[in-house]
Write a protein that holds these residues in place. Structure first.
Motif, PDB file in Angstrom:
ATOM      1  N   ILE A   1      48.443  34.954  42.698  1.00 52.97           N
ATOM      2  CA  ILE A   1      48.302  34.605  41.281  1.00 52.97           C
ATOM      3  C   ILE A   1      47.014  35.255  40.788  1.00 52.97           C
ATOM      4  O   ILE A   1      45.927  34.972  41.293  1.00 52.97           O
ATOM      5  CB  ILE A   1      48.232  33.081  41.102  1.00 52.97           C
ATOM      6  CG1 ILE A   1      49.481  32.418  41.686  1.00 52.97           C
ATOM      7  CG2 ILE A   1      48.059  32.723  39.630  1.00 52.97           C
ATOM      8  CD1 ILE A   1      49.358  30.916  41.859  1.00 52.97           C
ATOM      9  N   PRO A   2      47.087  36.152  39.804  1.00 47.43           N
ATOM     10  CA  PRO A   2      45.893  36.913  39.427  1.00 47.43           C
ATOM     11  C   PRO A   2      44.945  36.141  38.517  1.00 47.43           C
ATOM     12  O   PRO A   2      45.330  35.151  37.881  1.00 47.43           O
ATOM     13  CB  PRO A   2      46.484  38.112  38.681  1.00 47.43           C
ATOM     14  CG  PRO A   2      47.738  37.578  38.077  1.00 47.43           C
ATOM     15  CD  PRO A   2      48.284  36.573  39.056  1.00 47.43           C
ATOM     16  N   CYS A   3      43.716  36.621  38.473  1.00 44.67           N
ATOM     17  CA  CYS A   3      42.740  36.158  37.485  1.00 44.67           C
ATOM     18  C   CYS A   3      42.875  37.078  36.282  1.00 44.67           C
ATOM     19  O   CYS A   3      42.397  38.213  36.309  1.00 44.67           O
ATOM     20  CB  CYS A   3      41.327  36.208  38.061  1.00 44.67           C
ATOM     21  SG  CYS A   3      40.041  35.935  36.826  1.00 44.67           S
ATOM     22  N   PHE A   4      43.527  36.609  35.227  1.00 49.11           N
ATOM     23  CA  PHE A   4      43.802  37.460  34.069  1.00 49.11           C
ATOM     24  C   PHE A   4      42.525  37.820  33.311  1.00 49.11           C
ATOM     25  O   PHE A   4      42.408  38.908  32.748  1.00 49.11           O
ATOM     26  CB  PHE A   4      44.806  36.774  33.137  1.00 49.11           C
ATOM     27  CG  PHE A   4      46.148  36.566  33.769  1.00 49.11           C
ATOM     28  CD1 PHE A   4      47.022  37.630  33.930  1.00 49.11           C
ATOM     29  CD2 PHE A   4      46.538  35.313  34.233  1.00 49.11           C
ATOM     30  CE1 PHE A   4      48.267  37.451  34.520  1.00 49.11           C
ATOM     31  CE2 PHE A   4      47.776  35.125  34.823  1.00 49.11           C
ATOM     32  CZ  PHE A   4      48.641  36.194  34.971  1.00 49.11           C
ATOM     33  N   ALA A   5      41.544  36.911  33.293  1.00 49.56           N
ATOM     34  CA  ALA A   5      40.295  37.182  32.575  1.00 49.56           C
ATOM     35  C   ALA A   5      39.448  38.232  33.277  1.00 49.56           C
ATOM     36  O   ALA A   5      38.543  38.810  32.673  1.00 49.56           O
ATOM     37  CB  ALA A   5      39.492  35.900  32.403  1.00 49.56           C
TER      38      ALA A   5
ATOM     39  N   ASP B   1      26.024  45.241  33.470  1.00 55.98           N
ATOM     40  CA  ASP B   1      25.857  46.691  33.617  1.00 55.98           C
ATOM     41  C   ASP B   1      27.157  47.445  33.328  1.00 55.98           C
ATOM     42  O   ASP B   1      27.232  48.664  33.495  1.00 55.98           O
ATOM     43  CB  ASP B   1      25.343  47.038  35.010  1.00 55.98           C
ATOM     44  CG  ASP B   1      26.318  46.648  36.129  1.00 55.98           C
ATOM     45  OD1 ASP B   1      27.418  46.142  35.811  1.00 55.98           O
ATOM     46  OD2 ASP B   1      25.968  46.833  37.315  1.00 55.98           O
ATOM     47  N   GLY B   2      28.193  46.729  32.885  1.00 47.98           N
ATOM     48  CA  GLY B   2      29.465  47.346  32.541  1.00 47.98           C
ATOM     49  C   GLY B   2      30.460  47.438  33.675  1.00 47.98           C
ATOM     50  O   GLY B   2      31.613  47.837  33.468  1.00 47.98           O
ATOM     51  N   SER B   3      30.070  47.064  34.874  1.00 48.66           N
ATOM     52  CA  SER B   3      30.960  47.152  36.025  1.00 48.66           C
ATOM     53  C   SER B   3      31.944  45.986  36.043  1.00 48.66           C
ATOM     54  O   SER B   3      31.763  44.972  35.361  1.00 48.66           O
ATOM     55  CB  SER B   3      30.153  47.163  37.324  1.00 48.66           C
ATOM     56  OG  SER B   3      29.401  45.962  37.467  1.00 48.66           O
ATOM     57  N   ASP B   4      33.014  46.136  36.851  1.00 50.18           N
ATOM     58  CA  ASP B   4      34.010  45.081  36.986  1.00 50.18           C
ATOM     59  C   ASP B   4      33.437  43.892  37.743  1.00 50.18           C
ATOM     60  O   ASP B   4      32.619  44.052  38.650  1.00 50.18           O
ATOM     61  CB  ASP B   4      35.240  45.596  37.728  1.00 50.18           C
ATOM     62  CG  ASP B   4      36.021  46.616  36.925  1.00 50.18           C
ATOM     63  OD1 ASP B   4      35.907  46.603  35.680  1.00 50.18           O
ATOM     64  OD2 ASP B   4      36.729  47.434  37.544  1.00 50.18           O
ATOM     65  N   ILE B   5      33.894  42.704  37.378  1.00 51.11           N
ATOM     66  CA  ILE B   5      33.475  41.521  38.107  1.00 51.11           C
ATOM     67  C   ILE B   5      34.336  41.362  39.356  1.00 51.11           C
ATOM     68  O   ILE B   5      35.384  42.000  39.498  1.00 51.11           O
ATOM     69  CB  ILE B   5      33.578  40.254  37.236  1.00 51.11           C
ATOM     70  CG1 ILE B   5      35.059  39.913  36.958  1.00 51.11           C
ATOM     71  CG2 ILE B   5      32.806  40.433  35.936  1.00 51.11           C
ATOM     72  CD1 ILE B   5      35.243  38.558  36.304  1.00 51.11           C
ATOM     73  N   PHE B   6      33.914  40.501  40.271  1.00 45.63           N
ATOM     74  CA  PHE B   6      34.711  40.196  41.455  1.00 45.63           C
ATOM     75  C   PHE B   6      35.652  39.057  41.087  1.00 45.63           C
ATOM     76  O   PHE B   6      35.209  37.966  40.724  1.00 45.63           O
ATOM     77  CB  PHE B   6      33.812  39.796  42.620  1.00 45.63           C
ATOM     78  CG  PHE B   6      34.567  39.405  43.863  1.00 45.63           C
ATOM     79  CD1 PHE B   6      35.236  40.358  44.613  1.00 45.63           C
ATOM     80  CD2 PHE B   6      34.615  38.081  44.280  1.00 45.63           C
ATOM     81  CE1 PHE B   6      35.944  40.008  45.760  1.00 45.63           C
ATOM     82  CE2 PHE B   6      35.310  37.721  45.423  1.00 45.63           C
ATOM     83  CZ  PHE B   6      35.979  38.695  46.158  1.00 45.63           C
ATOM     84  N   ALA B   7      36.950  39.303  41.142  1.00 46.67           N
ATOM     85  CA  ALA B   7      37.926  38.316  40.678  1.00 46.67           C
ATOM     86  C   ALA B   7      39.101  38.229  41.638  1.00 46.67           C
ATOM     87  O   ALA B   7      40.188  38.734  41.351  1.00 46.67           O
ATOM     88  CB  ALA B   7      38.400  38.654  39.279  1.00 46.67           C
ATOM     89  N   PRO B   8      38.926  37.587  42.800  1.00 48.26           N
ATOM     90  CA  PRO B   8      40.035  37.484  43.751  1.00 48.26           C
ATOM     91  C   PRO B   8      41.127  36.549  43.243  1.00 48.26           C
ATOM     92  O   PRO B   8      40.848  35.489  42.677  1.00 48.26           O
ATOM     93  CB  PRO B   8      39.358  36.901  44.998  1.00 48.26           C
ATOM     94  CG  PRO B   8      38.197  36.120  44.460  1.00 48.26           C
ATOM     95  CD  PRO B   8      37.720  36.887  43.259  1.00 48.26           C
TER      96      PRO B   8
END
Length: 542
Positions: A46-50, A58-65
C-alpha cells in the motif's frame, strides 16, 4: 468465511521463518496466507501517496516506504500483520492462529518518538539514517532569522502533542468478494471515500483497472480521518476471496483498533516568538519532530507539513512565519489524519506561545492578543504563506467570548471557589480553520418516476448530517419536497467520482456542487417549457 489477522507481539523483530502447517490442518480452516503468498500473486504494498509531492527542504525526495498487507522480512510494531487465517468461523480462525510457529530474532526498537529521535537510536530503515524520513520547511528562514536578530524579546516554548488512538465507535470491517464470471472484485467496507480507495487498491496494490473493483460503503460508523485510508485488511479479504472462491469477512475488534488503525498527532514542538518594543510579534518560528510510525501511511507526511503549516500564526499579524518539520520512523502504528489533521496542533502551538509571551512581558493574555490581532482594516490580509484572509473581526470575537464567559468577574468567582476549598482558573485560545481536500466535487440530481429525487455525490456522511444539509439545498433550490430526496453515496458503481469526506470540505463543496447542478436543472426546465409550450405568451414570459 471469516478472516483473522495474527499480529506481532514484538515492537521490532527479524522474521526467520513462519510455519503454518498445523494451522492449515486445524478444524474449519480454509486457508492461511503470509506475505510470500501475496508476493507470488503480484500484490503490491500500500503506497504512501503523499510521498510523491512532499519534498525535503533541499528539493530531494522524502523516504516513504509503503505498508505491506502482511509483514515480509521484519515486524515493525506491535500489531504488524504476520498471517491471515480464514476459517468457517472467526473462533476457528483464532484457534488456528495459535498453532502458527514463528521463529524471530528480537531487534532493538524505538517504540515512540522520544526513542526514535534520541542520539544513537537504532535505525529502523536503511533509507532513513537516524530514523529521519524527511526534513521539510515552509516560509522564509532568512527573513525570520533577521527578525529574531532585531527582536527586543524572544519567547520560547516546548510542547508535546501526545499520540491519539482514534477508537471509532464501530471498529473497521471489510467483506471481500470475487466474481469469476465478471473477473471483478467487490469490497464492502466502512470508508470515508470509496472512489479514492477504489483507485488506490485497484491500480497501486492489485495492478488492475479500477472498473474491476467495486467498493460499497453502506455506513461509515465514525471516521474522523482514520477510515480514509487503504488498510491491509482491505487487501487481505479481496486476495483471500479470489484465492478461496468465496466471500471473506474481517471484523476488527477493539484491541485491534489500538494496534492497527492509524494514530493521530504524536509530535514534539519548539516554538519561538520575536517581539519588538511595542509588544508586537515580528516573527514566529516553529521546529517540529513528527512520528510517522513503522511504515509511511497514505497521507502521513502531508499532515504535519502542508496541512499543519497553513494556519501557523493563527489570527495574528505576524509578518514572518517559518516552520521546519522533521519526520521520523519509529516502531509504532503508522500516523495519519485525525480530527483536523495538523491544524489543531498549529492552533495549539500559536496559542500556547502567545500565552507564554504575555506572561513573560507582564501583559494580560487578552491585551497581548489585542495588540497583535489582524484588524478588519487589513482585510484582505495576505498570510506569509501566500493565501489571504478575506474577512474577520477577531478582537470583536474575543470581546464577545469574554463577555459570555464573564471574564471580568473572574476575581469574584475565584474568591467564591476558594471559600469552598476549590480552585478556579480561566484561559483563552483562538482557533481558525483552513479546509483541505481537492477544490472540486461532483453532484448529480436524478428524477425517478415514483417522485423520488436522488442526489448523488462522492463524499460520505460520517454522522455529521450531510444527507440533511444537501437535501435542504436541493429542496430549497428546486422546490422538491424534502422528504422525497434520497442520498446516494459510497458505491463506486453509482458514484463515478468524488473526493471523499475529510478536511472539513464536504458540506460546502458538495452543497455548492448541488446548488450548481440545481441551476442546470432549472435552466434545462426553462428550455423544455419554452420549446413545448403552445402559448406564445408563455414563451415571452419565460
Amino acid at each position: 468465511a471469516h478472516g483473522y489477522v495474527l499480529r506481532s507481539p514484538y515492537a521490532h523483530a527479524l522474521i526467520k521463518s513462519i510455519n503454518t502447517a498445523d494451522a492449515k490442518r486445524a478444524p474449519g480452516v480454509i486457508g492461511v496466507f503470509t506475505a510470500a503468498d501475496l508476493a507470488a500473486a503480484g500484490v503490491n504494498d500500500i503506497p504512501c501517496f503523499a510521498g510523491g509531492f512532499i519534498k525535503n527542504k533541499d528539493g530531494s525526495d522524502i523516504f516513504a516506504p509503503g505498508r505491506p498487507a502482511l509483514a515480509k522480512d521484519r515486524l515493525l510494531y506491535v500489531g504488524d500483520g504476520i498471517a491471515f487465517i480464514v476459517a468457517e468461523t472467526v473462533n476457528q480462525a483464532k484457534d488456528a492462529a495459535e498453532l502458527i510457529q514463528i521463529d524471530v530474532v528480537d531487534l532493538p526498537s524505538a517504540a515512540n518518538l522520544k526513542d526514535a529521535v534520541a542520539p544513537g537510536a537504532h535505525t529502523i530503515w536503511e533509507g532513513a539514517p537516524g530514523n529521519l524520513a524527511f526534513d521539510w520547511e515552509m516560509g522564509n528562514d532568512a527573513a525570520s532569522q533577521a527578525a529574531f536578530a532585531g527582536a527586543r524579546h524572544v519567547s520560547k516554548i516546548d510542547l508535546v502533542h501526545n499520540r491519539i488512538a482514534t477508537n471509532a465507535m464501530e471498529p473497521r470491517a471489510a467483506i471481500g468478494e470475487f466474481n469469476t464470471g465478471e473477473d471483478r472484485y467487490v469490497l464492502r467496507t466502512c470508508t470515508q471515500g470509496a472512489n479514492g480507495m477504489q483507485a488506490g487498491i485497484a491500480g497501486a496494490v492489485f495492478g488492475i483497472d479500477p472498473s474491476k473493483l467495486r467498493i460499497f460503503t453502506p455506513d461509515v460508523g465514525g471516521g474522523f480521518g482514520m477510515k480514509t485510508f487503504i488498510y491491509p485488511e482491505h487487501v487481505l479479504v479481496l486476495f483471500a476471496a479470489k484465492a478461496l472462491g468465496r466471500p471473506v469477512k474481517w471484523n476488527g475488534e477493539r484491541i485491534e483498533a489500538f494496534t492497527s488503525d492509524t494514530g493521530g498527532r504524536d509530535m514534539f514542538t519548539h516554538a519561538e516568538l520575536a517581539i519588538d518594543g511595542d509588544n508586537r510579534v515580528t516573527a514566529f518560528r516553529v521546529v517540529n519532530q513528527a512520528n510517522m510510525g513503522g511504515y509511511m501511511s497514505a497521507n502521513g507526511p502531508f499532515i504535519p507539513t502542508i496541512a499543519h503549516a497553513r494556519i501557523l500564526g493563527g489570527v495574528y499579524n505576524i509578518p514572518n512565519v517559518y516552520v521546519n518539520v522533521k519526520g521520523y520512523m519509529s516502531n509504532s502504528v503508522p500516523v495519519d489524519a485525525y480530527r483536523g489533521a495538523g491544524r489543531p496542533e498549529a492552533a495549539y502551538i500559536i496559542e500556547r506561545a502567545m500565552d507564554q509571551a504575555a506572561r513573560e512581558l507582564g501583559l494580560a493574555p487578552d491585551e497581548f492578543r489585542r495588540i497583535n490581532f489582524i484588524t478588519p482594516d487589513q482585510m484582505p490580509y495576505q498570510h506569509p504563506f501566500g493565501f489571504a484572509f478575506d474577512s474577520g473581526e477577531f478582537e470583536r470575537n474575543m470581546e464577545d467570548a469574554k463577555r459570555n464567559a464573564k471574564w471580568s468577574a473572574l476575581a469574584e468567582r475565584k474568591a467564591a471557589s476558594r471559600a469552598k476549598g476549590k480552585a478556579r482558573g480561566i484561559g483563552m485560545a483562538y482557533y481558525i480553520e483552513t479546509t483541505l481536500g481537492m477544490p472540486t466535487e461532483a453532484a448529480e440530481i436524478l428524477f425517478l418516476e415514483d417522485g423520488t429525487v436522488e442526489i448523488v455525490t462522492g463524499t460520505m456522511s460520517n454522522g455529521q448530517g450531510h444527507e440533511t444539509a444537501w437535501a435542504q439545498v436541493v429542496s430549497e433550490q428546486l422546490g422538491v419536497p424534502f422528504e422525497n430526496i434520497r442520498l446516494v453515496q459510497g458505491d463506486t458503481d453509482r458514484v463515478k467520482s468524488g473526493q471523499g469526506t475529510g478536511g472539513s470540505h464536504s458540506l460546502y463543496m458538495a452543497a455548492g456542487a448541488f446548488q450548481e447542478t440545481s441551476n442546470v436543472v432549472i435552466k434545462k426546465g426553462k428550455i423544455c417549457l419554452l420549446y413545448t409550450s403552445p402559448s406564445p405568451r408563455t414563451k415571452a414570459n419565460l
